[in-house]
Design a protein around this motif. Structure first.
Motif, mmCIF file in Angstrom:
data_model
loop_
_atom_site.group_PDB
_atom_site.id
_atom_site.type_symbol
_atom_site.label_atom_id
_atom_site.label_comp_id
_atom_site.label_asym_id
_atom_site.label_seq_id
_atom_site.Cartn_x
_atom_site.Cartn_y
_atom_site.Cartn_z
ATOM 1 N N MET A 15 5.920 -7.243 -38.167
ATOM 2 C CA MET A 15 5.240 -5.948 -38.191
ATOM 3 C C MET A 15 6.241 -4.793 -37.994
ATOM 4 O O MET A 15 6.138 -3.757 -38.639
ATOM 5 N N LYS A 16 7.197 -4.980 -37.066
ATOM 6 C CA LYS A 16 8.193 -3.936 -36.818
ATOM 7 C C LYS A 16 9.055 -3.702 -38.054
ATOM 8 O O LYS A 16 9.431 -2.562 -38.354
ATOM 9 N N LEU A 17 9.363 -4.779 -38.757
ATOM 10 C CA LEU A 17 10.163 -4.645 -39.980
ATOM 11 C C LEU A 17 9.390 -3.839 -41.022
ATOM 12 O O LEU A 17 9.956 -2.967 -41.697
ATOM 13 N N LEU A 18 8.100 -4.123 -41.149
ATOM 14 C CA LEU A 18 7.267 -3.396 -42.097
ATOM 15 C C LEU A 18 7.149 -1.924 -41.703
ATOM 16 O O LEU A 18 7.157 -1.030 -42.563
ATOM 17 N N TYR A 19 7.075 -1.682 -40.411
ATOM 18 C CA TYR A 19 6.995 -0.301 -39.910
ATOM 19 C C TYR A 19 8.287 0.464 -40.213
ATOM 20 O O TYR A 19 8.248 1.616 -40.654
ATOM 21 N N ARG A 20 9.427 -0.179 -39.992
ATOM 22 C CA ARG A 20 10.716 0.471 -40.289
ATOM 23 C C ARG A 20 10.853 0.715 -41.791
ATOM 24 O O ARG A 20 11.398 1.745 -42.211
ATOM 25 N N LEU A 21 10.338 -0.200 -42.583
ATOM 26 C CA LEU A 21 10.380 -0.030 -44.034
ATOM 27 C C LEU A 21 9.556 1.180 -44.451
ATOM 28 O O LEU A 21 9.966 1.968 -45.310
ATOM 29 N N PHE A 22 8.382 1.347 -43.818
ATOM 30 C CA PHE A 22 7.555 2.516 -44.125
ATOM 31 C C PHE A 22 8.273 3.808 -43.735
ATOM 32 O O PHE A 22 8.294 4.775 -44.513
ATOM 33 N N LYS A 51 -4.101 -3.528 -39.635
ATOM 34 C CA LYS A 51 -5.194 -4.414 -39.225
ATOM 35 C C LYS A 51 -6.493 -4.059 -39.935
ATOM 36 O O LYS A 51 -7.205 -4.936 -40.444
ATOM 37 N N SER A 52 -6.807 -2.767 -39.994
ATOM 38 C CA SER A 52 -8.053 -2.343 -40.643
ATOM 39 C C SER A 52 -7.995 -2.517 -42.154
ATOM 40 O O SER A 52 -9.020 -2.608 -42.819
ATOM 41 N N SER A 53 -6.780 -2.563 -42.728
ATOM 42 C CA SER A 53 -6.639 -2.709 -44.180
ATOM 43 C C SER A 53 -6.928 -4.127 -44.641
ATOM 44 O O SER A 53 -7.098 -4.365 -45.839
ATOM 45 N N THR A 54 -6.977 -5.068 -43.731
ATOM 46 C CA THR A 54 -7.231 -6.465 -44.092
ATOM 47 C C THR A 54 -8.667 -6.877 -43.814
ATOM 48 O O THR A 54 -9.019 -8.036 -43.981
#
Length: 443
Positions: A1-8, A127-130
């Protein structure tokens, strides 16, 4: 999740840099450059590499030209106290050219500050997107993150062409922003843009100029609504309010206070003492309505809640409260009740309060019911704005009907058909997207 956040965060930063630095033509050239690079990989099969070389050379020249921007300036802006969601705000701004040269072909844009999207907020979005079978794609998550940032910014600003700036002189212009969400808008900087001769890449100069203003909720036009209700006995603290009320029992004399009605002046005592004296009664009787706003929902933000706040703002602004009191009641961190009318407050203060309303996620609807019951003996009528319908809300309506209090019940919903079967007197359904039409049909 942190990796995805940094990517964003990285991709969002790149997007903002591209939009800020490149003009529309420049962005189009970048797309062409990327396409030429992909097509021209095989130099033996295609001549697209020549297009790639040409576009790359033009872009390098355009970027190099930005390094020779030596503009210096000073700016001052004058903001109003308030803006309104959806209404373009124009305000005076003075820019001083501090150089010895004429500056032409420049643009100016407001930089709107916003908090960085936190990791916790990002996790909630993912979380809400899934849920409920929604498409779990990076594009969908990215769009929702952009919407969350837009809510935090609360306004949008576009680049405005500047007139010719004379050397060492001031130029008056009009700045513009468009409020998109209620709350506090914080303007952080002013940026001057100068495109290159090809109109592809912007050179920029920025100065810090922090300032803020409050964005009030959107308001709808209301028909003329005359809420019925008899005058009720009010507390002694309200008797200091101005305008007309009825009282039954004389208590004492006191010195005149600004706002006291002339009919209460005791002329004999004024003649004896040489200063105005008024009669004070035991009880005051006048009309008092409650404006009840439902804020109870599981999520922190929703379109339905925002529309409910807008409808409440419309009533707070349009209802004629000079001869009556209006109690705005809602629950946030705690239960709140704010009163306007008869000199105790005004509609503008009500809108300021509504601009800061947040969803109540940790309490039950009973908190609002309890606050309303405490004041029920003073109420002449009640306007209830609901964002959902369940047994607790139904019980509140039945309780008010038991006291024969005139009611105006408004239910805001996404699906109008879901509540068409409800047989509740004076209940009006306000479907999203048709709020204005539904309000005009109240009469």
């Amino acid at each position: 999740m942190k990796l995805l956040y940094r990517l964003f965060c990285f991709s969002y930063g790149i997007q903002q840099w591209l939009v800020r630095r490149f003009t529309t033509g420049g962005l189009a050239m970048l797309v062409c450059l990327l396409a030429a690079a992909i097509i021209g990989l095989d130099t033996k099969q295609t001549m697209a590499y020549q297009v790639l070389a040409f576009l790359l050379a033009v872009l390098i020249i355009a970027i190099a030209f930005s390094f020779y921007f030596r503009f210096q300036f000073r700016a001052t802006r004058t903001l109003p106290r308030f803006a309104t969601v959806g209404v373009k705000l124009s305000y005076p701004l003075v820019i001083t050219n501090k150089t010895k040269k004429i500056q032409a072909g420049l643009k100016f844009i407001e930089e709107i500050a916003h908090p960085k999207l936190s990791l916790g907020e990002f996790k909630q979005i993912v979380k809400s997107s899934t849920k409920k079978g929604r498409i779990n794609s990076l594009t969908y998550i990215y769009i929702r993150c952009l919407k969350a940032i837009a809510r935090q910014r609360k306004a949008e600003a576009k680049a405005i062409d500047l007139p010719i700036l004379k050397p060492d002189s001031e130029t008056k212009i009009r700045g513009e922003i468009t409020p998109t969400h209620r709350g506090v808008v914080r303007l952080s900087r002013i940026t001057i843009l100068r495109p290159d001769p090809f109109n592809l890449f912007n050179a920029i100069k920025t100065i810090s100029l922090p300032q803020s203003l409050l964005v009030l909720p959107q308001r709808y036009q209301l028909p003329r609504i005359n809420l019925p209700g008899a005058r009720m006995s009010q507390s002694g603290s309200v008797s200091l309010a101005s305008s007309v009320g009825d009282s039954e029992e004389f208590v004492s004399l006191r010195d005149y206070r600004p706002g006291d009605p002339l009919r209460k002046i005791h002329w004999q005592s004024w003649a004896k003492t040489g200063k105005p004296v008024v009669k004070e009664e035991k009880s005051e009787y006048f009309v008092r309505h409650a404006l009840v706003l439902d804020t109870f929902q599981s999520q922190s933000q929703s379109e339905i809640l925002e529309e409910a706040i807008s409808v409440a703002a419309s009533f707070a602004w349009d209802l004629h409260t000079q001869e009556s009191l209006l109690d705005l009641m809602f629950v946030g961190i705690e239960s709140y009740c704010f009163t306007s009318g008869r000199g105790l407050g005004n509609s503008e203060q009500m809108l300021e309060i509504l601009a800061g309303v947040t969803a109540c996620q940790d309490k039950t609807f009973a908190y609002l019911t309890a606050g309303l019951i405490e004041r029920i003996s003073m109420l002449s009528g009640c306007i209830c704005i609901f964002i959902d319908w369940d047994e607790e809300r139904k019980k509140l309506v039945e309780y008010l009907q038991g006291f024969k209090i005139p009611l105006l019940l408004l239910l805001i919903t996404k699906e109008e058909k879901q509540y068409n079967h409800l047989n509740v007197e004076n209940l009006h359904i306000l479907p999203l997207g048709k709020i204005q039409t539904a309000l005009m049909n109240l009469i």
